[in-house]
Design an enzyme around this catalytic site. Structure first.
Site, mmCIF file in Angstrom:
data_model
loop_
_atom_site.group_PDB
_atom_site.id
_atom_site.type_symbol
_atom_site.label_atom_id
_atom_site.label_comp_id
_atom_site.label_asym_id
_atom_site.label_seq_id
_atom_site.Cartn_x
_atom_site.Cartn_y
_atom_site.Cartn_z
ATOM 1 C CB CYS A 135 -0.945 0.000 1.193
ATOM 2 S SG CYS A 135 -1.937 -1.507 1.330
ATOM 3 C CG HIS B 36 -3.122 3.112 1.638
ATOM 4 N ND1 HIS B 36 -3.590 2.603 0.438
ATOM 5 C CD2 HIS B 36 -3.383 2.162 2.583
ATOM 6 C CE1 HIS B 36 -4.101 1.404 0.647
ATOM 7 N NE2 HIS B 36 -3.989 1.117 1.929
ATOM 8 C CG ASN C 2 -6.911 -1.090 0.714
ATOM 9 O OD1 ASN C 2 -6.082 -0.852 -0.164
ATOM 10 N ND2 ASN C 2 -6.560 -1.394 1.953
#
EC number: 2.3.1.180
Length: 316
Positions: free
Chosen positions: A114, A242, A272
């Site tokens: 990430c 993120h 995500n």
């Protein structure tokens, strides 16, 4: 050698299929209310079996190049951040270069999950500053739907697929750098808190540990990233974290103290998307006119390995 580099264009791509919370409620024991209250996500995009991660990356990269008014022949470095590559070799960057017809670039993948895009952006910035590259294509792309257990309601509700890209070029003589110094690091002793492991590989995490780390340790680090560029959080026009989940993004952004900034919340619609989340969110902010050329924006990635990387950039 160059004094600095800057982002001259961005682009993004998402698959057509939208997976709603209601759809997930028909697959696992969950509900729209449960998902929204815990992670703040409403929808996510899911790629089909015939859409490999390098295709997602290629679409985003092509859009960024077109926005910059460049051709594939103008690029001499391709850096792709991904943790869902098809093969160990050829890597995703080489596959993207082949798809776009980029002749003879340096092509490398970075797997920092990430936090991958901000690591990749720093890598490209360093290469351009050193004179090792003149124009770089930096891509964050992940197909998280391939590495999630669709019977595990704690993880399958989180993820989505997508890609975002940025063109990085040298600054003109006398121009201020458009990509600030990176602040990066990791907490290797906690590396298993976010992982993609096993055969077939599956995404797993220790959600509470990640939440505590992100909301207690990272705000000060993010503020330090601002300081490295000579700015205070109040000077920022945008904060692009993120997009882990909304329950991390909102408190982390608040604790950074960027009181005048628009905060990217693309996770609500996209889920995500791992390494794709920051460039995807940045590109959408630009597309909607919520940021303008020259605006200072904090990009801050964090996640797998418990790695982090952040820098202040001037928006394209």
């Amino acid at each position: 050698m160059h004094q600095g580099s800057r982002i001259t264009a961005v682009g993004h791509y998402q698959p057509a299929r939208i997976l709603t919370n209601e759809d997930l409620a028909g697959m696992v024991d969950t509900s729209d209310e449960w998902i929204r209250s815990r992670v703040g996500i409403r929808t996510r995009r899911i790629a089909g079996p015939d859409e490999p991660v390098d295709e997602l990356a290629g679409h985003a990269a092509a859009k960024a190049l077109a926005s910059a008014g460049l051709t594939p022949a103008d690029v001499d470095l391709v850096v792709v951040a991904t943790s869902t590559a098809i093969d160990r070799s050829p890597n995703t960057a080489a596959r993207v270069a082949a798809r776009l017809g980029i002749p003879g670039p340096a092509a490398l993948d970075l797997n920092v999950v990430c936090a991958g895009f901000t690591h990749a952006l720093a890598t490209a910035d360093h290469a351009v500053r050193a004179g090792s590259a003149s124009r770089a294509l930096v891509v964050g792309a992940d197909k998280m739907s391939e590495v999630v257990d669709w019977t595990d309601r704690t993880t399958c509700v989180l993820v989505g697929d997508g890609a975002g890209a940025a063109v990085v070029e040298a600054c003109a003589p006398g121009e201020e750098p458009g990509i600030g110094p990176v602040l990066w690091g990791s907490v290797p002793e906690m590396g298993n808190a976010v992982r993609i492991e096993g055969t077939p590989p599956r995404f797993a995490q220790e959600g509470q540990s990640v939440y505590r780390w992100a909301t207690t340790r990272l705000p000060a680090i993010a503020r330090q990233a601002c300081e490295r560029s000579g700015l205070e959080p109040a000077d920022l026009a945008a904060v692009v974290l993120h997009q882990a989940n909304l329950r991390i993004v909102e408190p982390l952004a608040a604790k950074i103290g960027a009181v005048n900034a628009v905060v990217a919340r693309d996770v609500v619609e996209s889920g995500n998307t791992s390494a794709a989340s920051i460039p995807l969110a940045l590109s959408k902010l630009a597309e909607r006119g919520e940021i303008t050329t020259g605006d200072p924006a904090l990009l801050f990635g964090f996640g797998g390995n418990l790695s982090y990387a952040g820098q202040v950039v001037r928006c394209p």
